[in-house]
Design a protein around this motif. Structure first.
Motif, PDB file in Angstrom:
ATOM      1  N   HIS A 140     -16.017  94.962  43.207  1.00 15.22           N
ATOM      2  CA  HIS A 140     -14.965  94.238  44.095  1.00 15.22           C
ATOM      3  C   HIS A 140     -13.847  94.649  43.779  1.00 15.22           C
ATOM      4  O   HIS A 140     -13.423  93.534  43.216  1.00 15.22           O
ATOM      5  N   THR A 141     -12.767  94.950  44.065  1.00 17.52           N
ATOM      6  CA  THR A 141     -11.408  95.154  43.515  1.00 17.52           C
ATOM      7  C   THR A 141     -10.548  95.090  44.618  1.00 17.52           C
ATOM      8  O   THR A 141     -10.413  95.873  45.369  1.00 17.52           O
ATOM      9  N   TYR A 142      -9.624  94.700  44.251  1.00 21.18           N
ATOM     10  CA  TYR A 142      -8.678  93.368  45.289  1.00 21.18           C
ATOM     11  C   TYR A 142      -7.680  93.073  44.444  1.00 21.18           C
ATOM     12  O   TYR A 142      -6.987  93.039  43.512  1.00 21.18           O
ATOM     13  N   THR A 143      -6.196  93.392  45.320  1.00 24.32           N
ATOM     14  CA  THR A 143      -5.274  93.620  45.019  1.00 24.32           C
ATOM     15  C   THR A 143      -5.167  91.849  45.436  1.00 24.32           C
ATOM     16  O   THR A 143      -5.991  91.096  45.895  1.00 24.32           O
ATOM     17  N   GLU A 144      -4.201  90.913  45.022  1.00 20.20           N
ATOM     18  CA  GLU A 144      -3.736  89.945  45.151  1.00 20.20           C
ATOM     19  C   GLU A 144      -3.481  89.061  46.284  1.00 20.20           C
ATOM     20  O   GLU A 144      -4.207  88.374  47.055  1.00 20.20           O
ATOM     21  N   LYS A 145      -3.206  90.421  47.443  1.00 20.97           N
ATOM     22  CA  LYS A 145      -3.021  90.026  48.887  1.00 20.97           C
ATOM     23  C   LYS A 145      -4.266  90.239  49.839  1.00 20.97           C
ATOM     24  O   LYS A 145      -4.497  89.219  50.250  1.00 20.97           O
ATOM     25  N   GLU A 146      -4.859  90.825  48.799  1.00 21.98           N
ATOM     26  CA  GLU A 146      -6.533  91.466  49.848  1.00 21.98           C
ATOM     27  C   GLU A 146      -7.135  90.381  50.297  1.00 21.98           C
ATOM     28  O   GLU A 146      -7.691  89.668  50.710  1.00 21.98           O
ATOM     29  N   TRP A 147      -6.726  89.801  48.719  1.00 23.88           N
ATOM     30  CA  TRP A 147      -7.693  88.385  48.201  1.00 23.88           C
ATOM     31  C   TRP A 147      -7.915  87.391  48.966  1.00 23.88           C
ATOM     32  O   TRP A 147      -8.326  86.636  49.102  1.00 23.88           O
ATOM     33  N   HIS A 148      -6.273  87.008  49.048  1.00 23.40           N
ATOM     34  CA  HIS A 148      -6.026  85.882  49.877  1.00 23.40           C
ATOM     35  C   HIS A 148      -6.415  85.869  51.158  1.00 23.40           C
ATOM     36  O   HIS A 148      -6.710  85.242  51.537  1.00 23.40           O
ATOM     37  N   PHE A 164      -4.085  96.930  40.880  1.00 20.86           N
ATOM     38  CA  PHE A 164      -4.468  97.718  41.862  1.00 20.86           C
ATOM     39  C   PHE A 164      -3.659  97.973  43.356  1.00 20.86           C
ATOM     40  O   PHE A 164      -4.115  98.656  44.237  1.00 20.86           O
ATOM     41  N   GLU A 165      -2.278  97.081  43.387  1.00 19.40           N
ATOM     42  CA  GLU A 165      -1.529  97.328  44.028  1.00 19.40           C
ATOM     43  C   GLU A 165      -1.371  98.749  44.033  1.00 19.40           C
ATOM     44  O   GLU A 165      -0.973  99.257  43.732  1.00 19.40           O
TER      45      GLU A 165
END
Length: 107
Positions: free
Chosen positions: A78-86, A48-49
């Motif tokens: 609910h779809t996230y990049t790693e950064k968004e999630w953290h 997703f990046e």
């Protein structure tokens, strides 16, 4: 195989997610006990990046096209990049929208 398990298996295979929750929310709706018709998916993937939200959702929908056309009434994504999630969601599970649909019952 349950619909929930099929969703999980397909998403694991397609996206190699860093985090994946597939939550059956059918019990919150006007459906028969044990139904598998309403789901929430929380997925964190490097795929997703740099992608806009619409492209992420289309990718998930394409992966689950069979289930969406035949078995699932509602799918909250609910779809996230790693950064968004953290940064935003790791400790706060996002809520699904209220269902405005009909009363389709399935076993």
């Amino acid at each position: 195989m349950s619909i929930e398990a099929a969703i999980e298996q397909k998403l694991l295979s397609a996206f190699s997610p860093l985090h994946l929750d597939v939550i059956n929310e059918s019990h919150q709706h006007n459906v028969a006990p044990g139904s598998e018709s309403h789901f929430k998916v929380i997925i964190v993937s490097k795929d997703f990046e740099g992608e806009r939200l619409i492209k992420r959702h289309r990718a998930v929908n394409a992966t689950l096209s069979e289930e969406l056309s035949q078995k699932i009434h509602a799918l909250a994504l609910h779809t996230y990049t790693e950064k968004e999630w953290h940064d935003y969601y790791e400790d706060n599970t996002p809520l699904s929208p209220k269902c405005l649909g009909g009363s389709r019952k399935s076993a």
